[in-house]
Design a protein around this motif. Structure first.
Motif, PDB file in Angstrom:
ATOM      1  N   ASP A  85       0.718  -1.159   0.035  1.00  0.00           N
ATOM      2  CA  ASP A  85       0.213   0.042   0.037  1.00  0.00           C
ATOM      3  C   ASP A  85       0.689   1.192  -0.124  1.00  0.00           C
ATOM      4  O   ASP A  85       0.314   2.489  -0.078  1.00  0.00           O
ATOM      5  CB  ASP A  85      -0.995   0.036   1.071  1.00  0.00           C
ATOM      6  N   CYS A  88      -0.267   3.764  -2.374  1.00  0.00           N
ATOM      7  CA  CYS A  88      -1.344   4.781  -2.243  1.00  0.00           C
ATOM      8  C   CYS A  88      -0.721   5.928  -1.780  1.00  0.00           C
ATOM      9  O   CYS A  88      -1.268   7.075  -1.872  1.00  0.00           O
ATOM     10  CB  CYS A  88      -2.392   4.087  -1.219  1.00  0.00           C
ATOM     11  N   ARG A 127      -8.839   0.843  -3.756  1.00  0.00           N
ATOM     12  CA  ARG A 127      -9.045   1.292  -2.329  1.00  0.00           C
ATOM     13  C   ARG A 127     -10.042   2.252  -2.026  1.00  0.00           C
ATOM     14  O   ARG A 127      -9.964   3.141  -2.749  1.00  0.00           O
ATOM     15  CB  ARG A 127      -7.631   1.583  -1.623  1.00  0.00           C
TER      16      ARG A 127
END
Ligand code: C2E
Ligand code: MG
Ligand code: MG
Ligand code: MG
Length: 289
Positions: A85, A88, A127
């Motif tokens: 992640d 992100c 997400r």
């Protein structure tokens, strides 16, 4: 003897593997700190309107000024970021920085009618936080949603209803969605009608300049227009490619011929230079870049 030589090879291989693993984890750790250490940089590449010759917007492309390694291109570190992640966080930083930069350009010259395009990775789009990341970046910069374009690749959308839902929500805000590297993935043209997309960026592999691929290019542009999608051609390097794109009514293009990705300051002086002058995309410009 053969056995000994074999063992030697395995040791060499082991050493190399160990070194590679160490380098990979150093890269991962370094990248995790790159944001807080202010090591990420955006370069901006112009997207030029082919009817007007004006710069319509910029694509923000991330680079990493990695201590001891120089300026790294996305290919050298994005695959690592995309394994977790971390991507992100990286994308969210790019969103904030690109929106901030466009707001600065517009504050300096309110007549600047530009948009900024930001790439989102597949994992980020999947997400739920992506919607908030986009909204927060716009709010922090005080930028109107219509000035932001999000580029997603075909594979980010293929069959992923969650990701498609997130993009639909973002699009409700007024942000435009562009399908990047179009033609390289598995979305058929027909599927475009059902996706929350406003624009396609035709992959540069379509710009080979051979007769057969020109016919294909024309078809893709026509199909996109039939679905009311805007078209940007990527990777324009030669003047003949620009002629072809104009002839088939492609409205915008991006590529080394029109301008390389460069730091914000230099990108801005290019707008000042080309800004509102018509027909700047011609032979004189080609020889300049
Ligand atoms: P992309 O979004 O398709 O971006 C276009 C790439 O083609 C850029 O490479 C650009 O420098 C390069 N390019 C532009 N014009 C030409 C040309 O005329 N000829 C050739 N050969 N290449 C050209 P770059 O900057 O290395 O970025 C590679 C990819 O990394 C991007 O492809 C995009 O998928 C990804 N990327 C870049 N920045 C970000 C980011 O902030 N977040 C995410 N998630 N991905 C990013
Ligand atoms: Mg892109
Ligand atoms: Mg692309
Ligand atoms: Mg590409």
């Amino acid at each position: 003897r053969a056995k000994e030589a074999g063992r030697g090879r395995i040791e060499v291989f082991d050493d190399r593997l160990r070194a590679e693993l160490a380098e990979r984890s150093a890269l991962e750790n370094g990248l995790a700190r790159a944001i807080e250490n202010d090591e990420l940089v955006l370069h901006y590449q112009p997207i030029v309107g082919l009817r007007t010759g004006e710069v319509e917007g910029y694509e923000a492309l991330v680079r990493w000024q990695r201590p001891g390694h120089g300026l790294l291109l996305p290919g050298a570190f994005l695959p690592v970021a995309e394994r977790s992640d971390l991507i992100c966080e990286l994308d969210a930083w790019v969103l904030r920085e690109a929106c901030r930069q466009l707001a600065v350009w517009r504050a300096a010259d309110p007549a600047t009618d530009l948009v900024v395009s930001v790439n989102l990775s597949r994992r980020h789009v999947a997400r739920a936080r992506v919607v908030e990341d986009v909204a927060l970046a716009l709010a922090a910069a005080g930028l109107e949603p219509r000035r932001l374009v999000l580029e997603v690749t075909e594979d980010a959308l293929a069959e992923d209803l969650t990701a498609i839902g997130h993009l639909a929500e973002i699009r409700e805000l007024g942000v435009r969605i562009s399908m990047d590297d179009f033609g390289t993935g598995y979305n058929s043209l027909a599927r475009l009608e059902h996706l929350p997309v406003d624009e396609v960026k035709i992959d540069r592999s379509f710009l080979t300049g051979t007769g057969a691929s020109d016919r294909l290019l024309r078809l893709v542009v026509q199909a996109a227009h039939a679905f009311d999608l805007a078209v940007v051609a990527e990777g324009v390097e030669r003047p003949e490619q620009l002629d072809t794109l104009r002839a088939i009514d492609c409205e915008a293009a991006q590529g080394y011929l029109l301008g390389r990705p460069e730091v914000a300051g230099r990108a801005q002086s290019r707008v000042a230079e080309l800004g509102n002058r018509p027909s700047t995309v011609d032979a004189s410009m080609a020889t300049r870049s």
